[in-house]
Design an enzyme around this catalytic site. Structure first.
Site, PDB file in Angstrom:
ATOM      1  N   CYS A   1       0.813  -1.214   0.000  1.00  0.00           N
ATOM      2  CA  CYS A   1       0.000   0.000   0.000  1.00  0.00           C
ATOM      3  C   CYS A   1       0.848   1.267   0.000  1.00  0.00           C
ATOM      4  CB  CYS A   1      -0.912   0.102   1.219  1.00  0.00           C
ATOM      5  SG  CYS A   1      -2.138  -1.201   1.253  1.00  0.00           S
TER       6      CYS A   1
ATOM      7  N   GLY B   1       0.968   0.002  -4.965  1.00  0.00           N
ATOM      8  CA  GLY B   1      -0.298  -0.713  -5.002  1.00  0.00           C
ATOM      9  C   GLY B   1      -1.086  -0.331  -6.234  1.00  0.00           C
TER      10      GLY B   1
ATOM     11  N   ASN C   1      -0.793   1.623   5.616  1.00  0.00           N
ATOM     12  CA  ASN C   1       0.228   0.822   4.943  1.00  0.00           C
ATOM     13  C   ASN C   1       0.831  -0.094   5.997  1.00  0.00           C
ATOM     14  OD1 ASN C   1       3.559   1.494   3.626  1.00  0.00           O
ATOM     15  ND2 ASN C   1       2.242  -0.244   3.287  1.00  0.00           N
ATOM     16  N   GLY C   2       0.734  -1.397   5.761  1.00  0.00           N
ATOM     17  CA  GLY C   2       1.267  -2.355   6.725  1.00  0.00           C
ATOM     18  C   GLY C   2       0.293  -3.503   6.899  1.00  0.00           C
TER      19      GLY C   2
ATOM     20  N   TYR D   1      14.048  -2.423  -2.956  1.00  0.00           N
ATOM     21  CA  TYR D   1      13.067  -2.677  -4.009  1.00  0.00           C
ATOM     22  C   TYR D   1      11.801  -1.835  -3.933  1.00  0.00           C
ATOM     23  CZ  TYR D   1       9.455  -5.338  -6.521  1.00  0.00           C
ATOM     24  OH  TYR D   1       8.422  -5.708  -7.325  1.00  0.00           O
TER      25      TYR D   1
ATOM     26  N   SER E   1      14.088  -1.806 -10.596  1.00  0.00           N
ATOM     27  CA  SER E   1      14.868  -1.636  -9.373  1.00  0.00           C
ATOM     28  C   SER E   1      16.312  -2.095  -9.528  1.00  0.00           C
ATOM     29  CB  SER E   1      14.194  -2.364  -8.210  1.00  0.00           C
ATOM     30  OG  SER E   1      13.905  -3.686  -8.573  1.00  0.00           O
TER      31      SER E   1
ATOM     32  N   CYS F   1      14.496  -3.855  10.215  1.00  0.00           N
ATOM     33  CA  CYS F   1      13.868  -5.159  10.101  1.00  0.00           C
ATOM     34  C   CYS F   1      14.540  -5.864   8.929  1.00  0.00           C
ATOM     35  CB  CYS F   1      12.367  -5.046   9.840  1.00  0.00           C
ATOM     36  SG  CYS F   1      11.620  -6.696   9.556  1.00  0.00           S
TER      37      CYS F   1
HETATM   38  S1  SF4 Z   1      12.698  -6.407   5.924  1.00  0.00           S
HETATM   39 FE1  SF4 Z   1      11.029  -6.933   7.376  1.00  0.00          FE
HETATM   40  S2  SF4 Z   1       9.327  -5.590   6.795  1.00  0.00           S
HETATM   41 FE2  SF4 Z   1      10.787  -5.579   5.101  1.00  0.00          FE
HETATM   42  S3  SF4 Z   1      10.108  -7.155   3.662  1.00  0.00           S
HETATM   43 FE3  SF4 Z   1      11.591  -8.130   5.030  1.00  0.00          FE
HETATM   44  S4  SF4 Z   1      10.396  -8.991   6.749  1.00  0.00           S
HETATM   45 FE4  SF4 Z   1       9.077  -7.531   5.639  1.00  0.00          FE
END
Ligand code: SF4
Length: 464
Positions: free
Chosen positions: A16, A43, A118-119, A261, A302, A453
């Site tokens: 999104c 999206g 978004n999420g 990406y 990308s 993450c």
């Molecule tokens: S880095 Fe974390 S939030 Fe991003 S695509 Fe990978 S698992 Fe999902």
């Protein structure tokens, strides 16, 4: 109900884009439409805009691209001082429908809100079950509709939108970058880990813009002010910008894949240019996985900046050797394997006049199921390539994402069950290498924070 089904992609797909404007006196609906077009890459299944005129909210949304959903007559009818908008790519293979499109509106007693998200929320089922037991009725199966209801109900109870949002932030688990509209003001807020991006800009006339990415600010003519911080709630209204910090998670966990990406290359996230990060990823990959070759090609779009970086650092010339069709829809099911295998030829086509007889380094962003890489490599050989050396600017994707990105299940992820050599053999290229996690960290080293993450590479999820 208009519904469009689709199959799981062989890529990580954004889930999104969100956009909001507070600018009395401006054409806020059209400004939001422009912003959503800039975020269309996040999206393509549905689009929607809600406007607030000081007294009420009104909304229009439907399945389709922004330019398919909105025409002049619709835009002319959306009159107000503020607007929120959304482009959607549904997660988990769900169908696209008008009911699931955002914004979601809720009206409980005198409380009117519109929410865009978004999420992905992780505890939606439990929340929905308990809300339905209390009498709530939902039109769609989306997590965002449940969040809208929770905020509206808590706002009604407390008499304060900010309290309503704070209550929701206490019960919602997962990844969320949200913009909420009341008839008078916008509220922008992010989950305590700051997983999905959200930034604020200022219009020359003094209004405010909120966007998933800075490319949305650019198209609206807004100057970047700052990113919304994890757990922060920012109110934008007649009194200006009013921010309140909340209890952020001990370790920030912003999605590092935005740089690889998802985000547009002309966006800047937390001070780090996405284009420059991709260029450096390519340069680092050329040091980590050098190869003797004649040309460097990027898999568009990308892979292109990383291919430029690889070429600059290695001294091997960059060439435009793969043409992308940008107008291929993603929303139809291809019923047979043979048609699915032709799917990539709709999107990508090699240029034999460039690549015939050449040893190629081909740069791509990621390998998910690997079917696209396998077909692309076969097409490059068919077009006359002498050698194909595949270089990937993300580490191996071994784990699914639960934070707003559509991935295959773990058993469908090629890297989850194969060594690099097994992957190379299956894809059919001469060599295969991935950037190291350390190399990727170096490439995004210009970001103001370094809390990432990386769960899809490591399996270490910031939210259990
Ligand atoms: S880095 Fe974390 S939030 Fe991003 S695509 Fe990978 S698992 Fe999902």
């Amino acid at each position: 109900m208009e519904t469009v089904a689709r199959e799981m992609p062989d890529a990580l797909e954004e889930a999104c884009g969100v956009f909001g404007v507070y600018a009395p006196g401006e054409d806020v609906a059209r400004l939001t439409g422009y912003g959503l077009q800039a975020l269309q890459h996040r999206g393509q299944e549905s689009a929607g805009i809600a406007v607030g005129d000081g007294e009420h909210l009104s909304c229009y949304k439907n399945v389709g691209l922004v330019t398919q959903v909105f025409d002049d007559a619709v835009m002319d009818a959306l009159v107000g001082n503020l607007a929120v908008g959304h482009v959607r790519y549904s997660t988990s293979g769900a169908a696209a429908s008008r009911e699931a499109a955002q914004p979601h509106l809720s009206s409980i007693d005198e409380v009117e809100i519109a929410l865009v998200h978004n999420g992905t929320l992780l505890n939606t089922e439990a929340l929905r079950t308990s809300l339905e037991q209390e009498g709530a009725v939902f039109a769609s199966g989306t997590d965002t509709e449940a969040a809208t209801y929770i905020i509206a109900e808590a706002t009604r109870r407390t008499g304060s939108v900010r309290e309503g949002i704070r209550h929701a932030m206490g019960v919602l688990e997962g990844a969320y970058a949200m913009i909420l509209a009341t008839p008078e003001a916008l509220y922008a807020f992010r989950d305590p880990h700051g997983i999905r991006p959200l930034c604020i800009g200022r219009l020359p006339q003094g209004g405010w813009v909120v966007s998933s990415e800075t490319c949305g600010l650019d198209i609206a003519g807004a100057a970047y002010v700052r990113d919304v911080e994890p757990a922060e709630v920012v109110r934008l209204g007649r009194e200006g910008l009013d921010a309140e910090s909340g209890p952020a998670a001990p370790h920030r966990a912003s999605c590092i894949f935005e740089y690889v990406y998802f985000a547009r290359p002309d966006s800047v996230i937390d001070g780090q240019s996405v284009y420059q990060a991709r260029r450096v990823m390519g340069a680092i990959l050329s040091q980590e996985a050098p190869v003797d070759a004649d040309l460097v090609l990027g898999v568009p779009d990308s892979g292109t900046p990383a291919a430029v970086g690889y070429a600059e650092a290695s001294g091997i010339p960059y060439a435009f050797g793969i043409v992308k069709n940008h107008y291929v829809g993603r929303t139809f099911i291809q019923p047979t394997q043979a048609m699915r295998e032709r799917g990539i030829t709709l999107k990508l086509n090699p240029l034999p006049s460039v690549i015939a007889g050449k040893r190629l380094v081909v740069i791509d962003d990621s390998i998910v199921r690997g079917t696209t890489s396998r077909q692309l490599v076969a097409m490059l050989y068919e077009a006359g390539a002498a050698e194909v050396h595949l270089r990937i600017v993300s580490p191996e994707v071994r784990w699914p994402c639960f934070y707003g990105i559509d991935t295959a299940t773990r058993d469908q992820l090629l890297a989850a069950g194969c060594t690099t050599e097994e992957m190379r053999q299956w894809i059919g290229c001469d060599s295969l290498a991935f950037i190291s996690p350390e190399g990727l960290h170096r490439a995004v080293g210009g970001a103001r924070h370094q809390g990432w993450c990386e769960a899809c590479f490591t399996g270490s999820y910031p939210i259990s």
